[in-house]
Motif scaffolding. Sequence first.
Motif, PDB file in Angstrom:
ATOM      1  N   ARG A 100       6.666  -9.598   4.971  1.00 39.42           N
ATOM      2  CA  ARG A 100       5.695 -10.192   4.049  1.00 39.42           C
ATOM      3  C   ARG A 100       4.526  -9.258   3.791  1.00 39.42           C
ATOM      4  N   ALA A 101       3.832  -8.794   4.832  1.00 42.88           N
ATOM      5  CA  ALA A 101       2.658  -7.945   4.641  1.00 42.88           C
ATOM      6  C   ALA A 101       3.010  -6.468   4.841  1.00 42.88           C
ATOM      7  N   PHE A 102       2.145  -5.588   4.340  1.00 41.13           N
ATOM      8  CA  PHE A 102       2.324  -4.159   4.551  1.00 41.13           C
ATOM      9  C   PHE A 102       1.962  -3.789   5.985  1.00 41.13           C
ATOM     10  N   THR A 103       2.624  -2.769   6.518  1.00 41.01           N
ATOM     11  CA  THR A 103       2.165  -2.148   7.749  1.00 41.01           C
ATOM     12  C   THR A 103       1.159  -1.066   7.378  1.00 41.01           C
ATOM     13  N   LYS A 104       0.304  -0.696   8.337  1.00 38.78           N
ATOM     14  CA  LYS A 104      -0.813   0.196   8.001  1.00 38.78           C
ATOM     15  C   LYS A 104      -0.723   1.564   8.663  1.00 38.78           C
ATOM     16  N   ASP A 114      -1.153  -9.736  -0.744  1.00 39.99           N
ATOM     17  CA  ASP A 114      -2.148 -10.807  -0.638  1.00 39.99           C
ATOM     18  C   ASP A 114      -3.531 -10.261  -0.986  1.00 39.99           C
ATOM     19  N   ASN A 115      -4.569 -11.097  -0.825  1.00 36.90           N
ATOM     20  CA  ASN A 115      -5.910 -10.669  -1.258  1.00 36.90           C
ATOM     21  C   ASN A 115      -6.496  -9.569  -0.373  1.00 36.90           C
ATOM     22  N   LYS A 116      -5.920  -9.348   0.824  1.00 36.87           N
ATOM     23  CA  LYS A 116      -6.423  -8.285   1.693  1.00 36.87           C
ATOM     24  C   LYS A 116      -5.959  -6.910   1.221  1.00 36.87           C
ATOM     25  N   HIS A 117      -4.941  -6.883   0.366  1.00 37.44           N
ATOM     26  CA  HIS A 117      -4.396  -5.607  -0.102  1.00 37.44           C
ATOM     27  C   HIS A 117      -4.587  -5.422  -1.610  1.00 37.44           C
ATOM     28  N   LEU A 118      -5.430  -6.253  -2.168  1.00 41.03           N
ATOM     29  CA  LEU A 118      -5.777  -6.143  -3.586  1.00 41.03           C
ATOM     30  C   LEU A 118      -6.381  -4.769  -3.873  1.00 41.03           C
ATOM     31  N   GLY A 119      -5.886  -4.091  -4.898  1.00 43.69           N
ATOM     32  CA  GLY A 119      -6.440  -2.793  -5.270  1.00 43.69           C
ATOM     33  C   GLY A 119      -5.742  -1.609  -4.628  1.00 43.69           C
ATOM     34  N   TRP A 120      -4.797  -1.862  -3.716  1.00 44.81           N
ATOM     35  CA  TRP A 120      -4.006  -0.764  -3.161  1.00 44.81           C
ATOM     36  C   TRP A 120      -3.078  -0.226  -4.255  1.00 44.81           C
ATOM     37  N   MET A 121      -2.403   0.889  -3.954  1.00 40.33           N
ATOM     38  CA  MET A 121      -1.485   1.516  -4.904  1.00 40.33           C
ATOM     39  C   MET A 121      -0.075   1.501  -4.319  1.00 40.33           C
TER      40      MET A 121
END
Length: 369
Positions: A42-46, A85-92
């Motif tokens: 679901r979410a990206f790893t960092k 999700d909203n925590k990764h808004l604006g990523w590429m």
Amino acid sequence: MKIYLLGNIANVQTGPFGSQLHKEDYVEFGTPMVTVEHLGNRAFTKQNLPMISDSDKKRLNKYVLNEGDIVFSRVGSVDRCSYVDNKHLGWMFSGRCLRIRPCNVVYPLYLYYYFCMENTKQFIRNIAVGATMPSINTKLMKDLEVPLPTMEIQQKIASILSALDDKIELNNKINENLESQAQAIYQSMFISTHHETDRMGLLSELITVKYGKDHKKLNDGIYPVYGSGGIMRYVEKPIYEKESVLIPRKGSLNNVMYVDEPFWSVDTMFYTEMKMPNAAKYVFHFVKSKDLASLNAGSAVPSMTTDILNSMEVRIPSMERLAEFEELVAPLYRTIKGNICQSASLASLRDTLLPKLMNGEIDVSEVKI
């Protein structure tokens, strides 16, 4: 339930070509750019996120991610995707990925879970092209059929499934915090202060580095198979049954793992046998504190060697000090293991519910959200 082509309910966009962004364009601080290795559950790893400058972000603004986007692997494991999700808004997103941007007839999180169904994953794998490296493109994805119930039903289904994933993510965050606490204890005991019984030595005095093996011919079972990205599948027999530290041999070299259950390690992942009692957690925190990526011995693919690992200089504590460290951090690791087990049960429940919810076998009309 009405069936739509994905291209009619979402915009499908390939990431920037290599000629638009080069490796030397990455900067130390900037906007994260996700690629295939960052597509998690679901979410990206960092880990090892490349960054691009503000000027490059402005130049490549068509590749900026919005909340509700879904990012797919374009090559390799083409059925892998993550939700923005909203925590990764604006990523590429990179050229090795595809972005799906839903329109207003489909609830984005519902569409993400539709992509998570095994039938959908299998369909995407089947339509991939390429002999040596499977790949998908915008045309192939646009022709994917998506059955949609009403918006209300979509939202209810997504709400049920995301509640389970939210708890899994919370467990992951708790475990990250517990691991940080254990790392702080390691730092306090062995780095910030020195003890007269400690001496300097080589990592080879604490561990034997072993090569993982191919797992494709094994039958399915209960033992986890670890690669550099985590658990890949479960097989019928383990390669090793004691505490171990897993170190990537190829790929994301800093993705070091501690395992305290029988497991199988793939051929791109070293596993280790301990030469001293209570050494596993100490070795894990030592190796975790090092930037293994900076010791890369490869060219095209980042690589680690046994010689590099064996020759790493490390403080060799007494057996009494190792036992003291074990006593302090063992409760943290027991909690971590409990959270991992709970998350595995939640993931199994989610995967069981997913097709039943999607095909209407479970009626959600009375569910309150």
